[in-house]
Write a protein that holds these residues in place. Structure first.
Motif, PDB file in Angstrom:
ATOM      1  N   SER A 172       7.394  -0.488   5.515  1.00  0.00           N
ATOM      2  CA  SER A 172       8.572   0.507   5.080  1.00  0.00           C
ATOM      3  C   SER A 172       9.648   0.652   5.684  1.00  0.00           C
ATOM      4  CB  SER A 172       7.808   1.877   4.658  1.00  0.00           C
ATOM      5  OG  SER A 172       8.848   2.928   3.932  1.00  0.00           O
ATOM      6  N   LEU A 224       2.171   3.475   1.904  1.00  0.00           N
ATOM      7  CA  LEU A 224       0.808   3.588   1.182  1.00  0.00           C
ATOM      8  C   LEU A 224       0.352   5.091   1.784  1.00  0.00           C
ATOM      9  CD1 LEU A 224      -0.361   0.262   0.427  1.00  0.00           C
ATOM     10  CD2 LEU A 224       1.361   1.408  -0.879  1.00  0.00           C
ATOM     11  N   ASP A 225       0.252   5.096   3.034  1.00  0.00           N
ATOM     12  CA  ASP A 225      -0.604   6.516   3.494  1.00  0.00           C
ATOM     13  C   ASP A 225      -0.107   7.740   3.112  1.00  0.00           C
ATOM     14  OD1 ASP A 225       1.466   6.089   5.380  1.00  0.00           O
ATOM     15  OD2 ASP A 225      -0.124   6.443   7.118  1.00  0.00           O
ATOM     16  N   LYS A 226       1.067   7.938   3.350  1.00  0.00           N
ATOM     17  CA  LYS A 226       1.792   9.352   3.100  1.00  0.00           C
ATOM     18  C   LYS A 226       2.569   9.214   2.027  1.00  0.00           C
ATOM     19  CE  LYS A 226       1.573  11.246   7.751  1.00  0.00           C
ATOM     20  NZ  LYS A 226       2.337  12.003   8.680  1.00  0.00           N
ATOM     21  N   ARG A 227       2.763   7.983   1.196  1.00  0.00           N
ATOM     22  CA  ARG A 227       3.431   8.030   0.126  1.00  0.00           C
ATOM     23  C   ARG A 227       4.993   8.297   0.340  1.00  0.00           C
ATOM     24  NH1 ARG A 227       0.990   4.392  -3.134  1.00  0.00           N
ATOM     25  NH2 ARG A 227      -1.252   4.744  -3.041  1.00  0.00           N
ATOM     26  N   ILE A 228       5.542   8.190   1.367  1.00  0.00           N
ATOM     27  CA  ILE A 228       6.847   8.518   1.661  1.00  0.00           C
ATOM     28  C   ILE A 228       7.786   7.333   2.354  1.00  0.00           C
ATOM     29  CG2 ILE A 228       6.405  11.115   2.085  1.00  0.00           C
ATOM     30  CD1 ILE A 228       6.717  10.654   4.885  1.00  0.00           C
ATOM     31  N   THR A 268       1.613  -0.138   6.701  1.00  0.00           N
ATOM     32  CA  THR A 268       2.686   0.162   5.496  1.00  0.00           C
ATOM     33  C   THR A 268       3.830   0.869   6.087  1.00  0.00           C
ATOM     34  OG1 THR A 268       1.634   1.712   4.421  1.00  0.00           O
ATOM     35  CG2 THR A 268       1.272  -0.677   4.002  1.00  0.00           C
ATOM     36  N   ARG A 269       3.520   1.790   7.360  1.00  0.00           N
ATOM     37  CA  ARG A 269       4.808   2.586   7.759  1.00  0.00           C
ATOM     38  C   ARG A 269       5.770   1.682   8.340  1.00  0.00           C
ATOM     39  NH1 ARG A 269       1.550   7.758  11.002  1.00  0.00           N
ATOM     40  NH2 ARG A 269       0.174   8.052   9.475  1.00  0.00           N
ATOM     41  N   GLU A 303       1.219  -5.255  -2.600  1.00  0.00           N
ATOM     42  CA  GLU A 303       1.125  -3.989  -3.125  1.00  0.00           C
ATOM     43  C   GLU A 303       2.456  -3.480  -3.124  1.00  0.00           C
ATOM     44  OE1 GLU A 303      -1.342   0.063  -3.504  1.00  0.00           O
ATOM     45  OE2 GLU A 303      -2.071  -1.630  -2.450  1.00  0.00           O
ATOM     46  N   GLU A 361      10.847  12.487   5.169  1.00  0.00           N
ATOM     47  CA  GLU A 361      10.093  13.168   4.304  1.00  0.00           C
ATOM     48  C   GLU A 361      10.831  14.460   3.419  1.00  0.00           C
ATOM     49  OE1 GLU A 361      10.363  13.387   7.690  1.00  0.00           O
ATOM     50  OE2 GLU A 361      10.424  15.330   8.309  1.00  0.00           O
ATOM     51  N   ALA A 386      -3.262   0.466   5.406  1.00  0.00           N
ATOM     52  CA  ALA A 386      -2.271   1.456   5.066  1.00  0.00           C
ATOM     53  C   ALA A 386      -1.211   2.055   6.053  1.00  0.00           C
ATOM     54  CB  ALA A 386      -3.128   2.705   4.646  1.00  0.00           C
ATOM     55  N   ASN A 430       8.116   2.641   0.059  1.00  0.00           N
ATOM     56  CA  ASN A 430       7.474   3.854   0.492  1.00  0.00           C
ATOM     57  C   ASN A 430       6.111   3.491   1.174  1.00  0.00           C
ATOM     58  OD1 ASN A 430       8.833   5.928  -0.533  1.00  0.00           O
ATOM     59  ND2 ASN A 430       7.497   6.097  -2.321  1.00  0.00           N
TER      60      ASN A 430
END
Length: 462
Positions: A42, A124-128, A38-39, A87, A141, A35, A122
């Motif tokens: 993204s 996945l860990d912070k949905r941003i 994914t930063r 995903e 954010e 997760a 986005n």
């Protein structure tokens, strides 16, 4: 997506370990949580794309950082990491991956290529969403940052925003009166403008003002003009003391701006003397080069940014700077192949003007590059900065065909007519044959024994 396994050598491994993390590269340990990974995914997808190596540890001893290879024991151990790509990119687009192995080193390193996406991705860990800048993944954010990202990627376009002005600035203007006579079937300006969504809720849109207001700059100051500078220097930066005259400002509706900016730039450039074969000559470019590059800069600029298009003319080059980053999935690597219109309304409607400046929609830069190549001039260089795209047009000829052939033979054993045409941009087989003949007569090259006619290959004379 198929999984490939490639073996690399020690030199390639050392190149990975010694690489510096950058705007396009990230190195991660296999211990990173999927997760959190994914930063980076993204950030690259929302910027210009990049590459991630998963399986590289970084440690520090006595203040000195060093890296080592510690890969996955097998491909299955990387399943959790691979699933995050599926995903984030359910259609299998925008990424590719390869497992790397190297003799003498344990495990498999996962090499992942992330492509710039059309959409916002986005984490996945912070949905941003995140955005890559240098070697950092910056969280986007706030609503303002996300809105800016949507404009940068071309998801939203400032051209559809409305302007606080009376609709008469575009319904009774000279540009719309001149234009409307060519519309089929015949119609009234206000009716046509509303049909084209250039008037919304009783207000003109940015696109409507840029295309049809007599002075768009009065309503959108510093967003839709052109500044032309002439610097008498070859320095990297232009300075005030090098200015030949005060900057020229080009204003008016977009069609007028394009035509006048091209004409003015051409006139200034052709006054620049250049020493060629011991004689002073004036610089000339193919007409389509300046036209296509300047047209492209005005049509595809980001009108939300408070900055005019800038054309800087130096003694050895022209710089055309267009506000805004490359939109959508367009990158420096695919810009000549991919099409994405940030200002789709403007691009579509200006194509309806008599003698439209963008006759071949999507082919502008290709036309400019091909024209430079035909005349054996160096093709333009495109650079993307944090807030703009700059095209550099140099006043330089390519090396002669003969020089290009000999330079190629420095690193390669042989060369054919087809290869010579590819590296020189010359399309004529007979021109290349003549160059080979001249080089042979000078004792510089010879034909490779056993080759002849269409399969003839040449090498350095022995």
């Amino acid at each position: 997506m198929p999984i490939t396994l490639e073996k690399i050598n020690d030199e390639q491994l050392n190149q990975i370990l010694s690489s510096q993390e950058s705007h396009f590269l990230d190195l991660k340990s296999i211990d990173i949580k999927p997760a959190k990974l994914t930063r980076s995914i993204s950030a690259f997808a929302n910027a210009s794309g990049g590459e991630i190596y998963i399986g590289i540890d970084e440690n520090e001893i006595d203040g000195v950082k060093y890296r080592n290879w510690r890969g996955f024991t097998d491909q299955e151990q990387a399943n959790a990491h691979l699933q995050v790509f599926q995903e984030l990119f359910p259609l299998g687009q925008y990424y590719n991956y390869t497992f790397l192995s190297c003799d003498g080193y344990s495990g498999l390193v996962l090499q992942v290529g992330i492509h710039k996406t059309r959409e916002i991705v986005n984490a996945l860990d912070k949905r941003i969403p995140y955005l890559r800048l240098g070697a950092q993944n910056l969280p986007q954010e706030t609503e303002e940052k996300v809105a800016r990202l949507r404009l940068d990627k071309g998801i939203d376009s400032f051209e559809t925003s409305t302007v606080k002005a009376d609709i008469e600035v575009i319904t009774n203007s000279l540009p719309i009166i001149n234009f409307i006579s060519s519309v089929i079937p015949s119609t009234e300006p206000e009716q046509w403008l509303k049909k084209q969504q250039l008037i919304i809720n009783g207000k003109p849109t940015v696109a409507g003002v840029i295309l049809f207001a007599e002075e768009p700059q009065a309503l959108l100051p510093k967003r839709c003009g052109v500044k032309i500078y002439r610097y008498k220097t070859t320095d990297q930066e232009g300075r005030r003391e090098n200015l030949a005259f005060d900057p020229i400002t080009i204003e008016g509706c977009l069609y007028h701006q394009i035509m006048l900016a091209v004409k003015t730039t051409k006139e200034i450039v052709e006054e620049i003397p250049k020493l060629d074969s011991g004689k002073l000559k004036h610089i000339k470019y193919p007409d389509e080069v300046l036209h296509e590059i300047i047209t492209n800069s005005l049509l595809h600029r980001d009108y939300s940014i408070l900055k005019d298009v800038q054309i800087r003319i130096f003694d050895n080059r022209i710089e055309v700077e267009s506000p805004g980053r490359l939109p959508g999935h367009v990158t420096l690597n695919n810009i000549l192949k991919e099409q994405f219109a940030r200002n789709g309304v403007i691009v579509r409607l200006i194509n309806k003007f008599p003698q439209a400046p963008n006759k071949d929609v999507g082919e502008g830069l290709n036309t400019a590059f091909e024209a430079m190549t035909r005349l054996r001039l160096k093709v333009p260089v495109i650079v993307e900065t944090e807030n703009s795209v700059i095209v550099y047009i140099r006043h330089e000829k390519l090396a002669s065909v003969e020089s290009a052939i000999m330079e190629y033979l420095v690193k390669h054993d042989t060369i054919t007519n087809r290869t010579a045409r590819a590296i020189t941009g010359v399309t004529s087989e007979s021109t290349i044959k003549a160059a080979f003949s001249r080089l042979r007569s000078q004792g510089l090259i010879e034909i490779v024994p056993g080759t002849k006619n269409n399969t003839a290959a040449w090498r350095k004379a022995r």
